[in-house]
Write an enzyme that holds these catalytic residues in place. Structure first.
Site, PDB file in Angstrom:
ATOM      1  N   ASP A 172      74.417  30.528  57.076  1.00 37.58           N
ATOM      2  CA  ASP A 172      75.255  29.885  58.297  1.00 37.58           C
ATOM      3  C   ASP A 172      76.811  29.513  57.508  1.00 37.58           C
ATOM      4  O   ASP A 172      77.661  29.828  58.395  1.00 37.58           O
ATOM      5  CB  ASP A 172      74.736  28.885  58.791  1.00 37.58           C
ATOM      6  CG  ASP A 172      73.111  29.198  59.470  1.00 37.58           C
ATOM      7  OD1 ASP A 172      73.092  30.258  59.747  1.00 37.58           O
ATOM      8  OD2 ASP A 172      72.300  28.234  59.226  1.00 37.58           O
ATOM      9  N   GLY A 197      74.257  37.496  45.206  1.00 39.01           N
ATOM     10  CA  GLY A 197      75.621  37.514  45.798  1.00 39.01           C
ATOM     11  C   GLY A 197      75.853  38.058  47.205  1.00 39.01           C
ATOM     12  O   GLY A 197      74.677  37.765  48.034  1.00 39.01           O
ATOM     13  N   SER A 235      75.022  19.619  54.815  1.00 33.48           N
ATOM     14  CA  SER A 235      75.532  20.335  53.717  1.00 33.48           C
ATOM     15  C   SER A 235      76.638  20.975  53.687  1.00 33.48           C
ATOM     16  O   SER A 235      77.193  21.739  52.614  1.00 33.48           O
ATOM     17  CB  SER A 235      74.212  21.189  53.192  1.00 33.48           C
ATOM     18  OG  SER A 235      74.186  22.355  53.833  1.00 33.48           O
TER      19      SER A 235
HETATM   20  O1  RIB Z   1      69.635  28.759  59.146  1.00 34.79           O
HETATM   21  C1  RIB Z   1      69.062  27.573  58.992  1.00 34.79           C
HETATM   22  C2  RIB Z   1      68.643  27.113  60.172  1.00 34.79           C
HETATM   23  O2  RIB Z   1      67.736  27.942  60.643  1.00 34.79           O
HETATM   24  C3  RIB Z   1      68.100  25.683  60.243  1.00 34.79           C
HETATM   25  O3  RIB Z   1      69.057  24.509  60.609  1.00 34.79           O
HETATM   26  C4  RIB Z   1      67.037  25.871  61.335  1.00 34.79           C
HETATM   27  O4  RIB Z   1      67.112  25.132  62.324  1.00 34.79           O
HETATM   28  C5  RIB Z   1      67.053  27.267  61.553  1.00 34.79           C
HETATM   29  O5  RIB Z   1      67.357  27.630  62.831  1.00 34.79           O
END
Ligand code: RIB
Length: 298
Positions: free
Chosen positions: A243, A216, A282
């Site tokens: 991200d 989590g 994704s």
């Molecule tokens: O957080 C994932 C990303 O980390 C990937 O897309 C790759 O490019 C790296 O930068």
């Protein structure tokens, strides 16, 4: 109020492997695909898909048109992405049988921000604007200081961890977004609870978002501590889950949602990202996240 994401743009070469390649080993991959990624690009895409209007700043190389087109198609403002000589940033990503990844990063154009470009981008910043940063571009220290001078809110994902970021003025960040590896590298603590304590003590003016994968996430600031469980899904590829969390987190802040609600939406968005292959492709749209949350409530 604007959101400027000053960050990396990468071509991700993704290999399906039975396990991460070991020292001295030659290992056959069972599949290979190219995806668009980079922590910067992924976070801009996550912001855009979460419904936030975002301006991306950074550099691509001579092979970078595809990255620019993708941002544009997703509604991201690319006025401040420059084309420079040489190659764009790229990665070699291994995804193993349990959907975990390991990433080898070549900075390329991401390491070519000039002082002039930094000045031009940040001149646009105004008090209260959000400045979103990761550590895949050069000049982070200068960008943070300039952004702060302009009165912008700094959201920093100090990834990947290196000497430069450990020496950067992390206390200037309004929000630090780290996973357990980054959290441990910064605090020296192996356990999440201890990490949170050290972050709060060392950076009292900085809110912390600590993501913990299947365990989590924890949010902590001077007023509240919110824990969020991960939402279980069949994991295919964990790339860009963090991200995705970041983009939806900022979107929630901009909407002034209660923190518990923000965290739940973030958990849903990153669960969906984990259940799909690749980085940027994704990342789910807001409508998909909302539908998924309704299903969870049933
Ligand atoms: O957080 C994932 C990303 O980390 C990937 O897309 C790759 O490019 C790296 O930068």
């Amino acid at each position: 109020m604007r959101v400027i994401n000053y960050g990396s743009l990468n071509l991700d070469y993704v290999y399906q492997v039975p396990h991460m390649v070991r020292e001295g080993e030659t290992l056959a991959a069972s599949g290979m695909e190219t995806f668009l990624g980079g922590k910067g690009l992924n976070q801009s895409i996550a912001l855009a898909r979460a419904g936030v209007s975002v301006c991306h700043a950074g550099c691509v190389g001579e092979d970078g048109q595809v990255l620019l087109d993708y941002l544009k198609q997703n509604g991201v403002d690319i006025t401040w992405v420059q084309r420079v000589e040489g190659k764009s940033g790229h990665t070699i990503i291994q995804v193993d049988a349990s959907a975990q990844n390991s990433i080898l990063l070549f900075g390329g154009a991401n390491r070519k921000q000039t002082a002039e470009q930094i000045r031009q981008v940040l001149e646009q910043g105004e008090v209260g604007d959000y400045l979103v940063l990761q550590n895949e571009i050069n000049g982070i220290d200068a960008i943070m200081r300039y952004g702060k001078e302009k009165g912008m809110k700094l959201v920093l994902n100090p990834s990947p961890i290196n000497e430069a970021i450990l020496n950067a003025p992390l206390e200037m960040a309004d929000y630090l977004l780290v996973n357990e590896i980054e959290g441990s590298a910064i605090t020296g603590e192996p356990e999440p609870e201890a990490m949170v304590r050290v972050f709060r003590k060392r950076y009292p003016d900085t809110a912390l978002l600590l993501t913990l994968g299947t365990a989590g996430a924890i949010y902590a600031d001077e007023k509240e501590l919110v824990r969020q469980e991960a939402i279980r899904v069949k994991a295919v590829d964990t790339t860009a889950a963090g991200d995705t969390f970041t983009g939806y987190f900022i979107a929630g802040l901009l909407k002034n949602r209660p923190m518990a609600e923000i965290m739940r939406r973030c958990a849903a968005a990153s669960a969906l990202a984990v259940s799909r292959q690749g980085a940027a492709p994704s990342i789910p749209k807001k409508s998909e996240v909302e539908e998924f949350l309704l299903l969870q409530d049933r």
